[in-house]
Every structure is written in structure tokens, then in C-alpha cells.
Design a protein around this motif. Structure first.
Motif, PDB file in Angstrom:
ATOM      1  N   ARG A 188       0.822  -1.211   0.000  1.00 46.84           N
ATOM      2  CA  ARG A 188       0.000   0.000   0.000  1.00 46.84           C
ATOM      3  C   ARG A 188       0.858   1.264   0.000  1.00 46.84           C
ATOM      4  N   SER A 189       2.152   1.120   0.295  1.00 46.37           N
ATOM      5  CA  SER A 189       3.024   2.301   0.269  1.00 46.37           C
ATOM      6  C   SER A 189       3.893   2.348  -0.997  1.00 46.37           C
ATOM      7  N   TRP A 190       3.667   1.440  -1.943  1.00 49.25           N
ATOM      8  CA  TRP A 190       4.407   1.478  -3.213  1.00 49.25           C
ATOM      9  C   TRP A 190       3.978   2.725  -3.989  1.00 49.25           C
ATOM     10  N   ASN A 191       4.958   3.494  -4.507  1.00 50.37           N
ATOM     11  CA  ASN A 191       4.590   4.723  -5.211  1.00 50.37           C
ATOM     12  C   ASN A 191       5.502   5.056  -6.389  1.00 50.37           C
ATOM     13  N   ASN A 192       6.231   4.106  -6.908  1.00 48.00           N
ATOM     14  CA  ASN A 192       7.178   4.373  -7.971  1.00 48.00           C
ATOM     15  C   ASN A 192       6.519   4.180  -9.338  1.00 48.00           C
ATOM     16  N   VAL A 193       6.071   5.275  -9.924  1.00 47.11           N
ATOM     17  CA  VAL A 193       5.353   5.245 -11.199  1.00 47.11           C
ATOM     18  C   VAL A 193       6.249   4.734 -12.323  1.00 47.11           C
ATOM     19  N   GLN A 194       7.474   5.227 -12.396  1.00 45.74           N
ATOM     20  CA  GLN A 194       8.361   4.858 -13.503  1.00 45.74           C
ATOM     21  C   GLN A 194       8.705   3.368 -13.473  1.00 45.74           C
ATOM     22  N   VAL A 195       9.083   2.859 -12.318  1.00 45.73           N
ATOM     23  CA  VAL A 195       9.412   1.433 -12.226  1.00 45.73           C
ATOM     24  C   VAL A 195       8.172   0.594 -12.529  1.00 45.73           C
ATOM     25  N   SER A 196       6.998   1.046 -12.116  1.00 47.23           N
ATOM     26  CA  SER A 196       5.754   0.336 -12.409  1.00 47.23           C
ATOM     27  C   SER A 196       5.535   0.216 -13.917  1.00 47.23           C
ATOM     28  N   ALA A 197       5.678   1.335 -14.617  1.00 44.80           N
ATOM     29  CA  ALA A 197       5.493   1.334 -16.075  1.00 44.80           C
ATOM     30  C   ALA A 197       6.556   0.485 -16.759  1.00 44.80           C
ATOM     31  N   ASP A 198       7.800   0.600 -16.310  1.00 44.11           N
ATOM     32  CA  ASP A 198       8.884  -0.196 -16.889  1.00 44.11           C
ATOM     33  C   ASP A 198       8.653  -1.686 -16.659  1.00 44.11           C
ATOM     34  N   ALA A 199       8.205  -2.048 -15.452  1.00 48.68           N
ATOM     35  CA  ALA A 199       7.964  -3.462 -15.138  1.00 48.68           C
ATOM     36  C   ALA A 199       6.837  -4.027 -15.998  1.00 48.68           C
ATOM     37  N   LEU A 200       5.768  -3.255 -16.202  1.00 50.29           N
ATOM     38  CA  LEU A 200       4.675  -3.724 -17.062  1.00 50.29           C
ATOM     39  C   LEU A 200       5.143  -3.893 -18.501  1.00 50.29           C
ATOM     40  N   SER A 201       5.907  -2.931 -19.004  1.00 51.82           N
ATOM     41  CA  SER A 201       6.411  -3.016 -20.375  1.00 51.82           C
ATOM     42  C   SER A 201       7.328  -4.227 -20.536  1.00 51.82           C
ATOM     43  N   ALA A 202       8.206  -4.451 -19.575  1.00 48.96           N
ATOM     44  CA  ALA A 202       9.108  -5.610 -19.622  1.00 48.96           C
ATOM     45  C   ALA A 202       8.325  -6.914 -19.548  1.00 48.96           C
ATOM     46  N   THR A 203       7.248  -6.926 -18.770  1.00 48.61           N
ATOM     47  CA  THR A 203       6.428  -8.139 -18.637  1.00 48.61           C
ATOM     48  C   THR A 203       5.759  -8.482 -19.962  1.00 48.61           C
ATOM     49  N   LEU A 204       5.284  -7.484 -20.676  1.00 45.44           N
ATOM     50  CA  LEU A 204       4.698  -7.737 -21.996  1.00 45.44           C
ATOM     51  C   LEU A 204       5.728  -8.397 -22.920  1.00 45.44           C
ATOM     52  N   ILE A 205       6.961  -7.916 -22.873  1.00 46.55           N
ATOM     53  CA  ILE A 205       8.036  -8.504 -23.689  1.00 46.55           C
ATOM     54  C   ILE A 205       8.264  -9.955 -23.272  1.00 46.55           C
ATOM     55  N   MET A 206       8.352 -10.203 -21.965  1.00 46.20           N
ATOM     56  CA  MET A 206       8.589 -11.574 -21.485  1.00 46.20           C
ATOM     57  C   MET A 206       7.479 -12.515 -21.912  1.00 46.20           C
ATOM     58  N   LEU A 207       6.239 -12.022 -21.904  1.00 45.55           N
ATOM     59  CA  LEU A 207       5.101 -12.863 -22.286  1.00 45.55           C
ATOM     60  C   LEU A 207       4.922 -12.935 -23.797  1.00 45.55           C
ATOM     61  N   GLY A 208       5.584 -12.041 -24.522  1.00 40.88           N
ATOM     62  CA  GLY A 208       5.460 -12.028 -25.979  1.00 40.88           C
ATOM     63  C   GLY A 208       4.096 -11.575 -26.459  1.00 40.88           C
ATOM     64  N   VAL A 209       3.514 -10.592 -25.751  1.00 46.22           N
ATOM     65  CA  VAL A 209       2.181 -10.101 -26.102  1.00 46.22           C
ATOM     66  C   VAL A 209       2.194  -8.577 -26.206  1.00 46.22           C
ATOM     67  N   THR A 210       1.178  -8.061 -26.873  1.00 44.94           N
ATOM     68  CA  THR A 210       0.990  -6.616 -26.948  1.00 44.94           C
ATOM     69  C   THR A 210       0.090  -6.172 -25.800  1.00 44.94           C
ATOM     70  N   GLU A 211      -0.047  -4.872 -25.654  1.00 45.89           N
ATOM     71  CA  GLU A 211      -0.908  -4.311 -24.608  1.00 45.89           C
ATOM     72  C   GLU A 211      -2.347  -4.813 -24.750  1.00 45.89           C
ATOM     73  N   LYS A 212      -2.818  -4.926 -25.978  1.00 47.94           N
ATOM     74  CA  LYS A 212      -4.205  -5.359 -26.224  1.00 47.94           C
ATOM     75  C   LYS A 212      -4.416  -6.841 -25.948  1.00 47.94           C
ATOM     76  N   GLN A 213      -3.344  -7.602 -25.834  1.00 42.81           N
ATOM     77  CA  GLN A 213      -3.438  -9.041 -25.571  1.00 42.81           C
ATOM     78  C   GLN A 213      -3.244  -9.366 -24.093  1.00 42.81           C
ATOM     79  N   ALA A 214      -3.165  -8.351 -23.253  1.00 46.96           N
ATOM     80  CA  ALA A 214      -2.887  -8.551 -21.830  1.00 46.96           C
ATOM     81  C   ALA A 214      -3.978  -7.930 -20.962  1.00 46.96           C
ATOM     82  N   ALA A 215      -4.085  -8.433 -19.763  1.00 45.60           N
ATOM     83  CA  ALA A 215      -4.970  -7.864 -18.735  1.00 45.60           C
ATOM     84  C   ALA A 215      -4.223  -7.891 -17.413  1.00 45.60           C
ATOM     85  N   LEU A 216      -4.387  -6.840 -16.633  1.00 48.09           N
ATOM     86  CA  LEU A 216      -3.771  -6.750 -15.307  1.00 48.09           C
ATOM     87  C   LEU A 216      -4.837  -7.020 -14.259  1.00 48.09           C
ATOM     88  N   ARG A 217      -4.647  -8.066 -13.470  1.00 50.29           N
ATOM     89  CA  ARG A 217      -5.569  -8.366 -12.369  1.00 50.29           C
ATOM     90  C   ARG A 217      -4.933  -7.854 -11.081  1.00 50.29           C
TER      91      ARG A 217
END
Length: 187
Positions: free
Chosen positions: A11-40
Motif C-alpha cells: 500500500r506504500s508502493w509509489n514508484n510510477v516509472q518502475v511500475s510502467a517499466d515493469a509492465l512493459s518488460a512483462t509484456l516482452i517476457m510474455l510475448g504479447v501486446t498491450e491489447k493481448q494482456a490484462a492486469l488483475r
């Protein structure tokens, strides 16, 4: 088919840049585009809402699974049933998110898994570690975001990170960690 990114975080996580970078890297690892992914996510303040906003900004669909803090179940111990707020609601929500399945779990803790001497347990990442442990135990590849690195949490997470590093020509660090930016930047 949609690839599900399950996330859990403090609940105290607040790093916007690392969050965006981690999501972008995760898409690469999964081999999917933004439209092929969902964040739960668990719809809590901090990492959950920050990652949901970040995902939406990147064009990733989101699935909120809020805890039912005002609802007790038969699994609640007698000492908890007398409280207006169910202390186990977050753990139940984590189990529901895990049972729904995911392609990967990203954990964003702000505290180590175990308490340091004198550390107040109220301000730790207990729920984050609970969800990450349940995901790992369910066989979901789980990565912990710590600083600006991914750290594998369990064998499936280590295998996923190793594949991604190999594809990108990276060598993993001594703790099998990988820099988040190294996974997704094109150079």
C-alpha cells in the motif's frame, strides 16, 4: 487469448516509472501486446491502484478484485467474527485471484519478506508476500520487483526470467536478478 498479469503490492508502493517499466518488460517476457494482456489487481491503495492506472495508460485492460472487508465467512476464526472488518478478507481475495489463474505474478513489496528486529508488522508487505507465495505455490511464474530489478520467486519465475534474459542477450546477476530496463529496452 488474453495473457493475465496478476499483480500484488504494498500500500506504500509509489514508484510510477518502475511500475510502467515493469509492465512493459512483462509484456516482452510474455510475448504479447498491450491489447493481448490484462492486469488483475486487488483494488487496494498503493501499488494496486498505481499499477491499474499505469496499465490503463498503456492500453492494458484491468480486472479489479477487491477484498470484501465487511464480510466474514465460516473460515474466519471466532475472534475475528466479532470485528466489523474481516482481517482475513485480503488473504481470501488473494486466493480468489490465484485460483482464477495467471500467466505471471508481479510482486511490488516495500519491505523484506521477514521482519527485522524491532520492525512494526503493521507497515510491512504481509499481504504482498502472502499473494506472491500463493502464486508461486500454484506454479505461476512469480517475479518480485525490488528497486529497478526483477528477482525470481520460485522455479517457474526463474525459468521465465532466464528465457527472457537469454532472448535479450543478458546475463542474470548472482541472485538470478535482471534489470527491468534490460528486459524491454531495444538496445
Amino acid at each position: 487469448m488474453t495473457s493475465v498479469i496478476l499483480m500484488t503490492g504494498s500500500r506504500s508502493w509509489n514508484n510510477v516509472q518502475v511500475s510502467a517499466d515493469a509492465l512493459s518488460a512483462t509484456l516482452i517476457m510474455l510475448g504479447v501486446t498491450e491489447k493481448q494482456a490484462a492486469l488483475r489487481h486487488g483494488a487496494s491503495r498503493g501499488a494496486d491502484t498505481l499499477l491499474a492506472r499505469t496499465a490503463e495508460g498503456l492500453g492494458i485492460a484491468t480486472q479489479a478484485v477487491p477484498a470484501q472487508w465487511d464480510r466474514h465467512t465460516e473460515q474466519c476464526p471466532p475472534w475475528d467474527r466479532q470485528n466489523a472488518t474481516c482481517k482475513l478478507a485480503g488473504h481470501r481475495r488473494n486466493s480468489i485471484m490465484i485460483a482464477a489463474g495467471a500467466n505471471i505474478c508481479l510482486a511490488f513489496p516495500t519491505h523484506a519478506m521477514s521482519l527485522q528486529p524491532g520492525e512494526d508488522s503493521k507497515d510491512t508487505s504481509r499481504g504482498t508476500w502472502d499473494c506472491a507465495t500463493k502464486a508461486k505455490d500454484a506454479g505461476i511464474p512469480t517475479l518480485v520487483v525490488w528497486g529497478d530489478h526483477f528477482f525470481p520467486f520460485g522455479q517457474p519465475g526463474a525459468e521465465l526470467l532466464q528465457r527472457a534474459a537469454t532472448q535479450r542477450g543478458l546475463q542474470l546477476g548472482p541472485s538470478l536478478s535482471a534489470p527491468i530496463l534490460g528486459i524491454w529496452l531495444p538496445f
